[in-house]
Write a protein that holds these residues in place. Structure first.
Motif, PDB file in Angstrom:
ATOM      1  N   ARG A 124       0.820  -1.200   0.000  1.00  0.00           N
ATOM      2  CA  ARG A 124       0.000   0.000   0.000  1.00  0.00           C
ATOM      3  C   ARG A 124       0.858   1.255   0.000  1.00  0.00           C
ATOM      4  NH1 ARG A 124      -4.540   1.331   4.607  1.00  0.00           N
ATOM      5  NH2 ARG A 124      -5.269   3.305   3.772  1.00  0.00           N
ATOM      6  N   ALA A 125       2.014   1.206   0.665  1.00  0.00           N
ATOM      7  CA  ALA A 125       2.895   2.373   0.702  1.00  0.00           C
ATOM      8  C   ALA A 125       3.413   2.712  -0.697  1.00  0.00           C
ATOM      9  CB  ALA A 125       4.062   2.116   1.651  1.00  0.00           C
ATOM     10  N   LEU A 126       3.768   1.652  -1.464  1.00  0.00           N
ATOM     11  CA  LEU A 126       4.232   1.897  -2.829  1.00  0.00           C
ATOM     12  C   LEU A 126       3.128   2.516  -3.680  1.00  0.00           C
ATOM     13  CD1 LEU A 126       6.199  -1.414  -3.479  1.00  0.00           C
ATOM     14  CD2 LEU A 126       7.155   0.848  -3.029  1.00  0.00           C
ATOM     15  N   ILE A 127       1.925   1.996  -3.540  1.00  0.00           N
ATOM     16  CA  ILE A 127       0.804   2.524  -4.325  1.00  0.00           C
ATOM     17  C   ILE A 127       0.508   3.965  -3.942  1.00  0.00           C
ATOM     18  CG2 ILE A 127      -1.657   2.243  -4.789  1.00  0.00           C
ATOM     19  CD1 ILE A 127      -1.251  -0.767  -4.370  1.00  0.00           C
ATOM     20  N   GLN A 128       0.556   4.265  -2.620  1.00  0.00           N
ATOM     21  CA  GLN A 128       0.286   5.629  -2.175  1.00  0.00           C
ATOM     22  C   GLN A 128       1.332   6.606  -2.702  1.00  0.00           C
ATOM     23  OE1 GLN A 128      -0.166   5.690   2.070  1.00  0.00           O
ATOM     24  NE2 GLN A 128      -2.362   5.260   1.947  1.00  0.00           N
ATOM     25  N   GLY A 129       2.592   6.145  -2.762  1.00  0.00           N
ATOM     26  CA  GLY A 129       3.634   7.017  -3.307  1.00  0.00           C
ATOM     27  C   GLY A 129       3.368   7.366  -4.757  1.00  0.00           C
ATOM     28  N   ALA A 130       2.986   6.354  -5.541  1.00  0.00           N
ATOM     29  CA  ALA A 130       2.670   6.610  -6.953  1.00  0.00           C
ATOM     30  C   ALA A 130       1.445   7.515  -7.091  1.00  0.00           C
ATOM     31  CB  ALA A 130       2.434   5.281  -7.671  1.00  0.00           C
ATOM     32  N   LEU A 131       0.446   7.282  -6.234  1.00  0.00           N
ATOM     33  CA  LEU A 131      -0.761   8.109  -6.299  1.00  0.00           C
ATOM     34  C   LEU A 131      -0.469   9.566  -5.948  1.00  0.00           C
ATOM     35  CD1 LEU A 131      -3.452   5.734  -4.757  1.00  0.00           C
ATOM     36  CD2 LEU A 131      -3.180   6.388  -7.137  1.00  0.00           C
ATOM     37  N   LYS A 132       0.407   9.768  -4.942  1.00  0.00           N
ATOM     38  CA  LYS A 132       0.762  11.144  -4.582  1.00  0.00           C
ATOM     39  C   LYS A 132       1.445  11.866  -5.748  1.00  0.00           C
ATOM     40  CE  LYS A 132       1.197  10.594   0.425  1.00  0.00           C
ATOM     41  NZ  LYS A 132       2.112  10.639   1.588  1.00  0.00           N
ATOM     42  N   THR A 133       2.306  11.114  -6.447  1.00  0.00           N
ATOM     43  CA  THR A 133       2.969  11.723  -7.601  1.00  0.00           C
ATOM     44  C   THR A 133       1.957  12.075  -8.688  1.00  0.00           C
ATOM     45  OG1 THR A 133       4.914  10.366  -7.125  1.00  0.00           O
ATOM     46  CG2 THR A 133       4.817  11.412  -9.282  1.00  0.00           C
ATOM     47  N   LEU A 134       1.032  11.187  -8.938  1.00  0.00           N
ATOM     48  CA  LEU A 134       0.005  11.465  -9.936  1.00  0.00           C
ATOM     49  C   LEU A 134      -0.883  12.637  -9.515  1.00  0.00           C
ATOM     50  CD1 LEU A 134      -1.041   7.812 -10.848  1.00  0.00           C
ATOM     51  CD2 LEU A 134       0.241   9.397 -12.285  1.00  0.00           C
ATOM     52  N   VAL A 135      -1.185  12.722  -8.216  1.00  0.00           N
ATOM     53  CA  VAL A 135      -2.001  13.840  -7.721  1.00  0.00           C
ATOM     54  C   VAL A 135      -1.282  15.168  -7.926  1.00  0.00           C
ATOM     55  CG1 VAL A 135      -2.933  14.904  -5.626  1.00  0.00           C
ATOM     56  CG2 VAL A 135      -3.368  12.493  -6.103  1.00  0.00           C
ATOM     57  N   SER A 136       0.058  15.172  -7.684  1.00  0.00           N
ATOM     58  CA  SER A 136       0.812  16.413  -7.893  1.00  0.00           C
ATOM     59  C   SER A 136       0.788  16.825  -9.367  1.00  0.00           C
ATOM     60  CB  SER A 136       2.259  16.239  -7.419  1.00  0.00           C
ATOM     61  OG  SER A 136       2.943  15.312  -8.231  1.00  0.00           O
ATOM     62  N   LYS A 137       0.855  15.823 -10.253  1.00  0.00           N
ATOM     63  CA  LYS A 137       0.755  16.143 -11.682  1.00  0.00           C
ATOM     64  C   LYS A 137      -0.629  16.692 -12.036  1.00  0.00           C
ATOM     65  CE  LYS A 137       4.906  14.876 -12.846  1.00  0.00           C
ATOM     66  NZ  LYS A 137       5.876  15.891 -13.340  1.00  0.00           N
ATOM     67  N   LEU A 138      -1.657  16.150 -11.405  1.00  0.00           N
ATOM     68  CA  LEU A 138      -3.007  16.667 -11.627  1.00  0.00           C
ATOM     69  C   LEU A 138      -3.139  18.111 -11.132  1.00  0.00           C
ATOM     70  CD1 LEU A 138      -5.308  13.625 -10.775  1.00  0.00           C
ATOM     71  CD2 LEU A 138      -5.048  14.734 -12.985  1.00  0.00           C
ATOM     72  N   ASP A 139      -2.449  18.420 -10.016  1.00  0.00           N
ATOM     73  CA  ASP A 139      -2.446  19.804  -9.521  1.00  0.00           C
ATOM     74  C   ASP A 139      -1.811  20.739 -10.552  1.00  0.00           C
ATOM     75  OD1 ASP A 139      -3.688  19.035  -7.224  1.00  0.00           O
ATOM     76  OD2 ASP A 139      -1.837  18.851  -6.049  1.00  0.00           O
ATOM     77  N   ASP A 140      -0.700  20.262 -11.164  1.00  0.00           N
ATOM     78  CA  ASP A 140      -0.067  21.073 -12.214  1.00  0.00           C
ATOM     79  C   ASP A 140      -1.034  21.300 -13.382  1.00  0.00           C
ATOM     80  OD1 ASP A 140       2.175  21.077 -10.677  1.00  0.00           O
ATOM     81  OD2 ASP A 140       3.217  19.501 -11.805  1.00  0.00           O
ATOM     82  N   LEU A 141      -1.743  20.242 -13.767  1.00  0.00           N
ATOM     83  CA  LEU A 141      -2.715  20.385 -14.853  1.00  0.00           C
ATOM     84  C   LEU A 141      -3.822  21.371 -14.489  1.00  0.00           C
ATOM     85  CD1 LEU A 141      -3.098  16.659 -16.009  1.00  0.00           C
ATOM     86  CD2 LEU A 141      -2.044  18.513 -17.285  1.00  0.00           C
ATOM     87  N   SER A 142      -4.273  21.340 -13.254  1.00  0.00           N
ATOM     88  CA  SER A 142      -5.319  22.257 -12.812  1.00  0.00           C
ATOM     89  C   SER A 142      -4.833  23.708 -12.859  1.00  0.00           C
ATOM     90  CB  SER A 142      -5.766  21.886 -11.400  1.00  0.00           C
ATOM     91  OG  SER A 142      -6.747  22.776 -10.923  1.00  0.00           O
ATOM     92  N   THR A 143      -3.586  23.917 -12.424  1.00  0.00           N
ATOM     93  CA  THR A 143      -3.021  25.271 -12.468  1.00  0.00           C
ATOM     94  C   THR A 143      -2.927  25.776 -13.912  1.00  0.00           C
ATOM     95  OG1 THR A 143      -1.751  24.811 -10.465  1.00  0.00           O
ATOM     96  CG2 THR A 143      -1.028  26.669 -11.805  1.00  0.00           C
ATOM     97  N   CYS A 144      -2.431  24.891 -14.788  1.00  0.00           N
ATOM     98  CA  CYS A 144      -2.338  25.270 -16.206  1.00  0.00           C
ATOM     99  C   CYS A 144      -3.712  25.588 -16.787  1.00  0.00           C
ATOM    100  CB  CYS A 144      -1.675  24.142 -17.009  1.00  0.00           C
ATOM    101  SG  CYS A 144       0.082  23.928 -16.664  1.00  0.00           S
ATOM    102  N   ASN A 145      -4.703  24.811 -16.382  1.00  0.00           N
ATOM    103  CA  ASN A 145      -6.057  25.049 -16.869  1.00  0.00           C
ATOM    104  C   ASN A 145      -6.572  26.427 -16.441  1.00  0.00           C
ATOM    105  OD1 ASN A 145      -8.591  24.134 -18.109  1.00  0.00           O
ATOM    106  ND2 ASN A 145      -9.355  24.130 -16.005  1.00  0.00           N
ATOM    107  N   GLU A 146      -6.281  26.793 -15.179  1.00  0.00           N
ATOM    108  CA  GLU A 146      -6.707  28.109 -14.699  1.00  0.00           C
ATOM    109  C   GLU A 146      -6.002  29.226 -15.474  1.00  0.00           C
ATOM    110  OE1 GLU A 146      -5.951  28.185 -10.568  1.00  0.00           O
ATOM    111  OE2 GLU A 146      -7.518  26.706 -10.074  1.00  0.00           O
ATOM    112  N   LEU A 147      -4.698  29.045 -15.714  1.00  0.00           N
ATOM    113  CA  LEU A 147      -3.949  30.070 -16.449  1.00  0.00           C
ATOM    114  C   LEU A 147      -4.447  30.198 -17.884  1.00  0.00           C
ATOM    115  CD1 LEU A 147      -0.326  29.355 -15.149  1.00  0.00           C
ATOM    116  CD2 LEU A 147      -1.776  31.324 -14.599  1.00  0.00           C
ATOM    117  N   ILE A 148      -4.735  29.076 -18.519  1.00  0.00           N
ATOM    118  CA  ILE A 148      -5.259  29.121 -19.892  1.00  0.00           C
ATOM    119  C   ILE A 148      -6.588  29.873 -19.933  1.00  0.00           C
ATOM    120  CG2 ILE A 148      -6.299  27.673 -21.699  1.00  0.00           C
ATOM    121  CD1 ILE A 148      -4.058  25.696 -21.266  1.00  0.00           C
ATOM    122  N   GLY A 149      -7.449  29.565 -18.949  1.00  0.00           N
ATOM    123  CA  GLY A 149      -8.723  30.275 -18.895  1.00  0.00           C
ATOM    124  C   GLY A 149      -8.549  31.765 -18.695  1.00  0.00           C
ATOM    125  N   LYS A 150      -7.602  32.125 -17.803  1.00  0.00           N
ATOM    126  CA  LYS A 150      -7.359  33.548 -17.520  1.00  0.00           C
ATOM    127  C   LYS A 150      -6.797  34.271 -18.741  1.00  0.00           C
ATOM    128  CE  LYS A 150      -4.546  36.490 -14.513  1.00  0.00           C
ATOM    129  NZ  LYS A 150      -3.567  36.504 -13.403  1.00  0.00           N
TER     130      LYS A 150
END
Length: 739
Positions: free
Chosen positions: A135-161
């Motif tokens: 579970r620790a390995l899976i959580q580590g991968a999920l955290k990395t994917l979540v951080s990438k999703l945060d980057d995508l969300s930020t880019c989406n906001e900037l594109i909209g702006k």
């Protein structure tokens, strides 16, 4: 051997956790009973200890991972330590004490960091330890994917702006009236278009990173899943092949027994040539058989030879010739029950439970009732009294040497019920008791009490109106060795005859359960018993010969010699522990020729052998009733007036006897959890007492107390009295509520 840390681990006081700090190197890991310890590459990183077959495997295949935050580190003998977490254990070895110390220190420091990380992290949604190491390995991968999703969300906001700003600029450009303002507005539009293009590129790159990372982890998990499937398929094929080979060997054995030597013809049921691997532990050929029968010149006598002495078969005095052929129906005639419900046919893989328990004490392994028999260890101790008439006869012997022969037969008879009894008796709860009142039938009363839980120990006391008293304190030491289980009873059995004052003592031999992995379970007894008469100094040396595939001897053979206080031999004992024992009185001795190692043999001439003891036949349908003897069938029979701590009242045991195994398993877990809670309460009370400066009191049994024997100097728990008086008055107010 060990590659030192590539980065120093942080101080345990840091709350940031181990982070990327890594310690890696080669260790020897226990794999299985065939391959033993194998060299594996271990990596300690981010609070996890992972291992691989080679360093190259780190890129794609992890063989196993254990979470350090919940691990228990146990340092064993030289260069050996054990890691346990979540029911998984790693038995590890290194080549030097220095390496062992470095690894243990690194593991302990990483454990401290991982524990603090678990307590201080705000990102984890769990308050307790992880359920599985993966579970620790899976959580580590999920955290990395979540951080990438945060980057995508930020880019989406900037594109909209920036897109909205660009749209406004284009609208303003269309509304221009004066040509002079066009240049400034056009410049603004170009700037905002550039920002929009940059943000869009960043969005595209972030999306690509997310997709690449997801695909990389997906491929890795797919490879790991495919590998596990292949390993499982390979293991299933291997087990199936072993089972087929085992069955083929059994068929070949039954079809052509004449092709084997006579010793092999007596192979125990279910045994095959695959068991040759156990010969290194149980090969009796290293010691020549205790006695070998050879023809003598006199047709009325035989001559027996051994490596140190050669003896002939003989007998005791004529008043010992009584046989026990009429005793098999004793319990039936006395109106006690003669059957129990048939054992259900539940299939369960023992190896799936035992594979992570190699080297552990058997009493500490959590086992379902599927591998038990519906009797407790206290009842199994009491079952030793099945042939109590041997002691009744011994009490009337005028000769202490004849008495010794009967005592020896009694000590051997207790193993006769174990030949097919591969079920594990229930571990008694602390304070559990068992009484057997056979005063009217056999003249004795027996009481047992569990006086310790870890290590499991029981005290037993029997008093007979027919002239003898028996008592014992037995501690069970058991080990699971991967292919077999060894059970070593520790402690002495004491027997005293009232009229003569003869006081005997002896210990038990080692019991071994074979074929844990493949084949039919079977039991062997091996070792020596020394019976001593502390008043006359007479002694008897019994040898239980371990089974050997290559031996020509009768399986389960027992031989012995009875000597007086001066060392002179008087009787020879021979037979098997699962059938009968005979005695032979020595009438003459002489020196024979030299032995195989230059030792001079002694030749004993004896009278013809006479029967000392013979096993009762098993009841009808015994194979479906756990192979219980007639006495064993009655041991768990409900009786009125027994103590509330009596084994007959144990609910999981009663449910198992009734065939309700699922309910019995649930009840067994409840009782064990209750016992653990009581132990923690006692430990907390003891710690509180010590903090107050007072001496903590250890657990004290209710019916037994520690005493020192005046004759042997041995300190053991003996009966303090009071049980039968409490039963007469039905005053059980002292008894704890353990069920």
């Amino acid at each position: 051997m060990t590659e030192l840390a590539v980065r120093t681990l942080p101080s345990p006081s840091g709350v940031q956790g181990p982070g990327p700090d890594t310690y890696k190197g080669w260790l020897f890991k226990w794999t299985n009973y065939l391959k033993g310890y194998q060299r594996r590459w271990f990596v300690l990183s981010n609070g996890l200890l992972s291992y691989y077959r080679t360093q190259a495997e780190m890129a794609h295949t992890c063989r196993g991972t254990i979470t350090l935050a919940t691990v228990h580190i146990e340092v064993g003998d030289t260069c050996h330590f054990v890691l346990t977490s979540g029911g998984r254990s790693y038995h590890l070895k290194v080549s030097s004490e220095g390496e062992c110390q470095r690894w243990v220190s690194a593991l302990q420091q990483a454990k401290a960091n991982a524990t603090q990380m678990m307590h201080h992290s705000d990102d984890s949604g769990d308050e307790g330890p992880l359920a599985q190491p993966d579970r620790a390995l899976i959580q580590g991968a999920l955290k990395t994917l979540v951080s990438k999703l945060d980057d995508l969300s930020t880019c989406n906001e900037l594109i909209g702006k920036h897109g909205a700003a660009l749209q406004r600029s284009l609208s303003e450009l269309e509304d221009l009236r004066a040509p002079t303002d066009g240049a400034d507005k056009l410049k603004t539009v170009n700037e905002r278009a550039t920002l929009f293009r940059i943000t869009s590129n960043a969005m595209i790159n972030a999306c690509q990173d997310f997709v690449d990372l997801a695909e990389a982890h997906s491929r890795r998990w797919q490879r790991a899943l495919q590998y596990e499937r292949e390993q499982r398929h390979h293991l299933e094929q291997t087990i199936e092949q072993l089972a087929k080979q085992h069955n083929s060997l059994e068929r070949a054995w039954r079809e052509s027994p004449s092709t084997h030597n006579k010793g092999v013809e007596r192979t125990p049921e279910g045994e095959s040539s695959e068991e040759n691997e156990d010969i290194e532990f149980f090969d009796a050929m290293e010691d020549s058989p205790a006695f070998i029968t050879v023809p003598a010149d006199d047709h009325s006598q035989h001559r027996l030879l051994s490596s140190n002495q050669s003896v002939t078969s003989g007998s005791l005095s004529s008043n010992w010739s009584q046989e026990n052929n009429d005793s098999s129906g004793t319990y039936l005639r006395r109106g006690r029950r003669c059957r129990i419900p048939d054992k259900p046919n539940y299939s369960l893989n023992l190896w799936s439970i035992m594979k992570n328990c190699i080297g552990k004490e058997l009493s500490k392994i959590p086992m379902p009732v599927n591998f038990n028999e519906p009797l407790s260890m206290l009842q199994r101790l009491t079952e030793d009294l099945e042939y109590s008439e041997l002691l009744d006869r011994a009490a009337h012997c005028d000769s202490s040497l004849e008495q010794m022969c009967l005592v020896a037969a009694f000590s051997i008879s207790s193993y006769s019920t174990t030949i097919n009894r591969t079920g594990k008796p229930f571990n008694p709860l602390l304070g559990e008791t068992y009484e057997l009142d056979r005063l009217n039938e056999y003249g004795y009363r027996s009481i047992c009490e569990q006086i310790s839980h870890h290590p499991p120990a029981a005290a037993h006391h029997v008093i007979s109106q027919r002239g003898w008293t028996l008592w014992q304190e037995i501690t069970i030491d058991s080990k699971f060795r991967g292919k077999y289980i060894s059970v070593m009873p520790l402690g002495n059995i004491h027997l005293k005859f009232h009229s003569s004052g003869n006081h005997y003592s002896w210990s038990k031999v080692t019991s071994t359960v074979h074929n844990i992995i493949v084949g039919k379970l079977w039991i062997d007894q091996s070792g020596d018993i020394i019976i001593a008469n502390h008043r006359t100094k007479d002694s008897c040396h019994l040898k239980f010969s371990p089974y050997s595939y290559f031996s020509r001897d009768v399986p389960r053979k027992v031989t012995g010699i009875v000597t007086d206080g001066k060392g002179a031999a008087h009787y020879i004992l021979s037979g098997t522990w699962d059938d009968k024992m005979e005695s032979a009185k020595i009438i003459e001795s002489s020196h024979g020729c030299g032995g195989s190692e230059g030792k001079q043999k002694t030749v004993y001439q004896t009278l013809p052998p006479k029967l000392l003891w013979k096993k009762y036949p098993l009841p009808e349908n015994a194979e479906n009733m756990h192979f219980f003897s007639s006495l064993a069938l009655t041991l768990n029979e409900p009786e009125d007036g027994v103590a509330p701590t009596d084994s007959r009242l144990r609910p999981d045991q009663r449910l198992m006897e009734a065939g309700l195994w699922d309910e019995a398993n649930a009840e067994k877990q409840r009782l064990e959890e209750r016992q653990r809670l009581e132990r923690r309460k006692r430990e907390a009370q003891a710690n509180l007492t010590l903090e107050e400066g007072r001496e903590a009191e250890s657990y004290q049994p209710l019916w037994f107390e520690k005493r020192t024997d005046s004759e042997t100097g041995e300190s053991s728990y003996t009966y303090r009295g009071g049980y039968w008086e409490a039963k007469d008055t039905q005053d059980w107010s002292q008894c704890p509520a353990i069920f």
